[in-house]
Write a protein that holds these residues in place. Structure first.
Motif, PDB file in Angstrom:
ATOM      1  N   VAL A  27       0.834  -1.069  -0.065  1.00  0.00           N
ATOM      2  CA  VAL A  27      -0.094   0.093  -0.138  1.00  0.00           C
ATOM      3  C   VAL A  27       0.776   1.169   0.046  1.00  0.00           C
ATOM      4  O   VAL A  27       1.880   1.218   0.397  1.00  0.00           O
ATOM      5  CB  VAL A  27      -0.990   0.018   1.213  1.00  0.00           C
ATOM      6  CG1 VAL A  27      -1.923  -1.263   1.169  1.00  0.00           C
ATOM      7  CG2 VAL A  27      -0.238   0.101   2.355  1.00  0.00           C
ATOM      8  N   LYS A  28       0.161   2.354  -0.461  1.00  0.00           N
ATOM      9  CA  LYS A  28       0.971   3.599  -0.496  1.00  0.00           C
ATOM     10  C   LYS A  28       2.264   3.683  -1.178  1.00  0.00           C
ATOM     11  O   LYS A  28       3.229   3.900  -0.518  1.00  0.00           O
ATOM     12  CB  LYS A  28       0.996   4.304   0.761  1.00  0.00           C
ATOM     13  CG  LYS A  28      -0.345   4.611   1.335  1.00  0.00           C
ATOM     14  CD  LYS A  28      -0.196   5.305   2.904  1.00  0.00           C
ATOM     15  CE  LYS A  28      -1.555   5.541   3.466  1.00  0.00           C
ATOM     16  NZ  LYS A  28      -1.544   6.231   4.790  1.00  0.00           N
ATOM     17  N   ASN A  29       2.292   3.262  -2.237  1.00  0.00           N
ATOM     18  CA  ASN A  29       3.761   2.868  -2.932  1.00  0.00           C
ATOM     19  C   ASN A  29       3.721   3.931  -3.913  1.00  0.00           C
ATOM     20  O   ASN A  29       2.715   4.395  -4.592  1.00  0.00           O
ATOM     21  CB  ASN A  29       3.676   1.520  -3.707  1.00  0.00           C
ATOM     22  CG  ASN A  29       4.834   0.923  -3.854  1.00  0.00           C
ATOM     23  OD1 ASN A  29       6.123   1.600  -3.437  1.00  0.00           O
ATOM     24  ND2 ASN A  29       5.122  -0.240  -4.533  1.00  0.00           N
ATOM     25  N   ILE A  30       5.091   4.181  -4.585  1.00  0.00           N
ATOM     26  CA  ILE A  30       5.386   5.154  -5.641  1.00  0.00           C
ATOM     27  C   ILE A  30       5.501   4.456  -6.847  1.00  0.00           C
ATOM     28  O   ILE A  30       5.823   3.114  -6.567  1.00  0.00           O
ATOM     29  CB  ILE A  30       6.557   6.183  -5.281  1.00  0.00           C
ATOM     30  CG1 ILE A  30       7.729   5.282  -4.806  1.00  0.00           C
ATOM     31  CG2 ILE A  30       6.170   6.919  -3.934  1.00  0.00           C
ATOM     32  CD1 ILE A  30       8.929   6.139  -4.795  1.00  0.00           C
ATOM     33  N   LEU A  41      17.119  13.137  -8.772  1.00  0.00           N
ATOM     34  CA  LEU A  41      17.228  14.268  -8.108  1.00  0.00           C
ATOM     35  C   LEU A  41      17.768  14.148  -6.450  1.00  0.00           C
ATOM     36  O   LEU A  41      17.649  15.409  -5.954  1.00  0.00           O
ATOM     37  CB  LEU A  41      15.743  14.934  -7.967  1.00  0.00           C
ATOM     38  CG  LEU A  41      15.130  15.170  -9.459  1.00  0.00           C
ATOM     39  CD1 LEU A  41      13.686  15.604  -9.035  1.00  0.00           C
ATOM     40  CD2 LEU A  41      15.821  16.325  -9.899  1.00  0.00           C
ATOM     41  N   ASN A  42      17.968  13.059  -6.086  1.00  0.00           N
ATOM     42  CA  ASN A  42      18.483  12.617  -4.920  1.00  0.00           C
ATOM     43  C   ASN A  42      17.515  13.275  -3.834  1.00  0.00           C
ATOM     44  O   ASN A  42      17.975  13.841  -2.875  1.00  0.00           O
ATOM     45  CB  ASN A  42      19.782  13.326  -4.478  1.00  0.00           C
ATOM     46  CG  ASN A  42      20.721  12.807  -3.572  1.00  0.00           C
ATOM     47  OD1 ASN A  42      20.664  11.714  -3.205  1.00  0.00           O
ATOM     48  ND2 ASN A  42      21.580  13.415  -2.888  1.00  0.00           N
ATOM     49  N   GLN A  43      16.459  13.103  -3.929  1.00  0.00           N
ATOM     50  CA  GLN A  43      15.270  13.416  -3.060  1.00  0.00           C
ATOM     51  C   GLN A  43      14.636  12.141  -2.450  1.00  0.00           C
ATOM     52  O   GLN A  43      14.483  11.051  -3.270  1.00  0.00           O
ATOM     53  CB  GLN A  43      14.184  14.300  -3.532  1.00  0.00           C
ATOM     54  CG  GLN A  43      14.545  15.448  -4.010  1.00  0.00           C
ATOM     55  CD  GLN A  43      13.603  16.422  -4.763  1.00  0.00           C
ATOM     56  OE1 GLN A  43      12.447  15.639  -5.146  1.00  0.00           O
ATOM     57  NE2 GLN A  43      13.707  17.598  -4.927  1.00  0.00           N
ATOM     58  N   ARG A  44      14.392  12.219  -1.014  1.00  0.00           N
ATOM     59  CA  ARG A  44      13.739  11.086  -0.440  1.00  0.00           C
ATOM     60  C   ARG A  44      12.119  11.118  -0.668  1.00  0.00           C
ATOM     61  O   ARG A  44      11.567  12.251  -0.892  1.00  0.00           O
ATOM     62  CB  ARG A  44      14.058  11.320   1.008  1.00  0.00           C
ATOM     63  CG  ARG A  44      15.321  11.000   1.583  1.00  0.00           C
ATOM     64  CD  ARG A  44      15.745  11.035   2.984  1.00  0.00           C
ATOM     65  NE  ARG A  44      14.497  10.599   3.816  1.00  0.00           N
ATOM     66  CZ  ARG A  44      14.647   9.176   4.424  1.00  0.00           C
ATOM     67  NH1 ARG A  44      15.736   8.605   4.151  1.00  0.00           N
ATOM     68  NH2 ARG A  44      13.856   8.812   5.043  1.00  0.00           N
ATOM     69  N   PRO A  45      11.497  10.022  -0.848  1.00  0.00           N
ATOM     70  CA  PRO A  45      10.050  10.326  -1.147  1.00  0.00           C
ATOM     71  C   PRO A  45       9.391  10.802   0.256  1.00  0.00           C
ATOM     72  O   PRO A  45       9.705  10.672   1.246  1.00  0.00           O
ATOM     73  CB  PRO A  45       9.728   8.582  -1.141  1.00  0.00           C
ATOM     74  CG  PRO A  45      10.848   7.695  -1.302  1.00  0.00           C
ATOM     75  CD  PRO A  45      11.934   8.649  -1.091  1.00  0.00           C
ATOM     76  N   ALA A  46       8.188  11.221   0.030  1.00  0.00           N
ATOM     77  CA  ALA A  46       7.503  11.655   1.443  1.00  0.00           C
ATOM     78  C   ALA A  46       7.164  10.656   2.093  1.00  0.00           C
ATOM     79  O   ALA A  46       7.194   9.358   2.046  1.00  0.00           O
ATOM     80  CB  ALA A  46       6.127  12.202   0.616  1.00  0.00           C
ATOM     81  N   ASP A  47       6.943  10.953   3.230  1.00  0.00           N
ATOM     82  CA  ASP A  47       6.918   9.937   4.637  1.00  0.00           C
ATOM     83  C   ASP A  47       5.520   9.387   4.712  1.00  0.00           C
ATOM     84  O   ASP A  47       5.499   8.081   5.138  1.00  0.00           O
ATOM     85  CB  ASP A  47       7.031  10.722   5.882  1.00  0.00           C
ATOM     86  CG  ASP A  47       8.394  11.275   6.189  1.00  0.00           C
ATOM     87  OD1 ASP A  47       9.353  10.601   5.709  1.00  0.00           O
ATOM     88  OD2 ASP A  47       8.465  11.903   7.015  1.00  0.00           O
ATOM     89  N   ARG A  48       4.761   9.679   3.714  1.00  0.00           N
ATOM     90  CA  ARG A  48       3.241   8.866   3.647  1.00  0.00           C
ATOM     91  C   ARG A  48       3.360   7.848   2.805  1.00  0.00           C
ATOM     92  O   ARG A  48       2.547   6.975   2.827  1.00  0.00           O
ATOM     93  CB  ARG A  48       2.114   9.951   3.111  1.00  0.00           C
ATOM     94  CG  ARG A  48       2.307  10.498   1.789  1.00  0.00           C
ATOM     95  CD  ARG A  48       1.292  11.264   1.149  1.00  0.00           C
ATOM     96  NE  ARG A  48       1.315  11.816  -0.084  1.00  0.00           N
ATOM     97  CZ  ARG A  48       1.981  12.645  -0.453  1.00  0.00           C
ATOM     98  NH1 ARG A  48       2.181  13.683   0.449  1.00  0.00           N
ATOM     99  NH2 ARG A  48       1.864  13.101  -1.844  1.00  0.00           N
ATOM    100  N   TYR A  49       4.412   7.655   1.840  1.00  0.00           N
ATOM    101  CA  TYR A  49       4.763   6.525   1.021  1.00  0.00           C
ATOM    102  C   TYR A  49       5.277   5.577   2.116  1.00  0.00           C
ATOM    103  O   TYR A  49       6.723   5.842   2.383  1.00  0.00           O
ATOM    104  CB  TYR A  49       5.538   6.793  -0.100  1.00  0.00           C
ATOM    105  CG  TYR A  49       4.668   7.940  -1.069  1.00  0.00           C
ATOM    106  CD1 TYR A  49       3.485   7.530  -1.626  1.00  0.00           C
ATOM    107  CD2 TYR A  49       4.955   9.148  -1.259  1.00  0.00           C
ATOM    108  CE1 TYR A  49       2.581   8.415  -2.494  1.00  0.00           C
ATOM    109  CE2 TYR A  49       4.332  10.254  -2.074  1.00  0.00           C
ATOM    110  CZ  TYR A  49       2.984   9.700  -2.751  1.00  0.00           C
ATOM    111  OH  TYR A  49       2.382  10.442  -3.509  1.00  0.00           O
ATOM    112  N   LYS A  50       4.714   4.359   1.858  1.00  0.00           N
ATOM    113  CA  LYS A  50       5.555   3.227   2.730  1.00  0.00           C
ATOM    114  C   LYS A  50       5.819   2.100   1.817  1.00  0.00           C
ATOM    115  O   LYS A  50       6.163   0.947   2.629  1.00  0.00           O
ATOM    116  CB  LYS A  50       4.294   2.899   3.882  1.00  0.00           C
ATOM    117  CG  LYS A  50       4.107   3.871   4.866  1.00  0.00           C
ATOM    118  CD  LYS A  50       5.090   4.226   5.697  1.00  0.00           C
ATOM    119  CE  LYS A  50       4.632   5.369   6.904  1.00  0.00           C
ATOM    120  NZ  LYS A  50       5.432   6.230   7.274  1.00  0.00           N
TER     121      LYS A  50
END
Length: 180
Positions: A27-30, A41-50
């Motif tokens: 669930v809540k995947n990108i 872009l060397n960015q972490r995914p938002a915390d809501r994505y697990k």
């Protein structure tokens, strides 16, 4: 009966642990393309994505060095680490579900020994006394099977679910190599 119930309790705690862990990876995947953009872009995914892809990106970016050769190895190691964590406790679940009918068989032997003791003391004329041992034998056998059958089913289901998640994570890892 107590060992069978203890085996059942431990087995179901492990099953619920694995179901919960694998559910969070579904669930809540990108998407895979979004994961590639985040790595580029060397960015972490938002915390809501697990989900599995976001977990892979998070763990990879936490260890990234910006050396493309080394990052390739780090990505591979991250994929292997996540895939290994998917198989945790599955072998124990299979073993516990295989042990349950053996414990039921042990109860059967104990019940039959009790029945033979009654036959030795009273002969075959006391059916009520013999019924107690036969009852122990049948109940433990039934309980062992009632624990084992759902346990084996859940072990197979969790193994298939783990295999599907490992395929997804590996495919995403291969996709992310082009963004290193």
């Amino acid at each position: 009966m107590v060992p069978i119930l203890a085996v059942s309790l431990v087995m179901w705690v492990l099953i619920f642990n694995r179901v919960w862990f694998m559910r969070t990876l579904y669930v809540k995947n990108i998407s895979r393309t979004r994961a590639g953009e985040l790595v580029r872009l060397n960015q972490r995914p938002a915390d809501r994505y697990k989900g599995a892809n976001s977990l892979l990106v998070r763990e990879f970016l936490a260890r990234r060095t910006r050396d493309s050769d080394l990052d390739g190895y780090i990505l591979d190691e991250t994929v292997m680490g996540i895939c290994t964590s998917l198989d945790r406790y599955l072998a124990a679940i299979r073993v516990l579900s295989a042990v349950a009918p053996l414990l039921g068989l042990l109860g059967t032997v104990v019940g039959m020994m009790h029945t033979f003791e009654v036959i030795t003391v009273f002969g075959t004329g006391n059916a009520r006394a013999m019924a107690g041992g036969i009852s122990v034998a049948l109940i433990t056998t039934q309980t062992g099977l009632m624990v084992a059958i759902p346990g084996l089913y859940m072990a197979g289901w969790l193994t298939r679910r783990s295999r599907n998640l490992k395929n997804r994570i590996s495919a995403t890892g291969i996709y992310l190599r082009r963004f290193i």
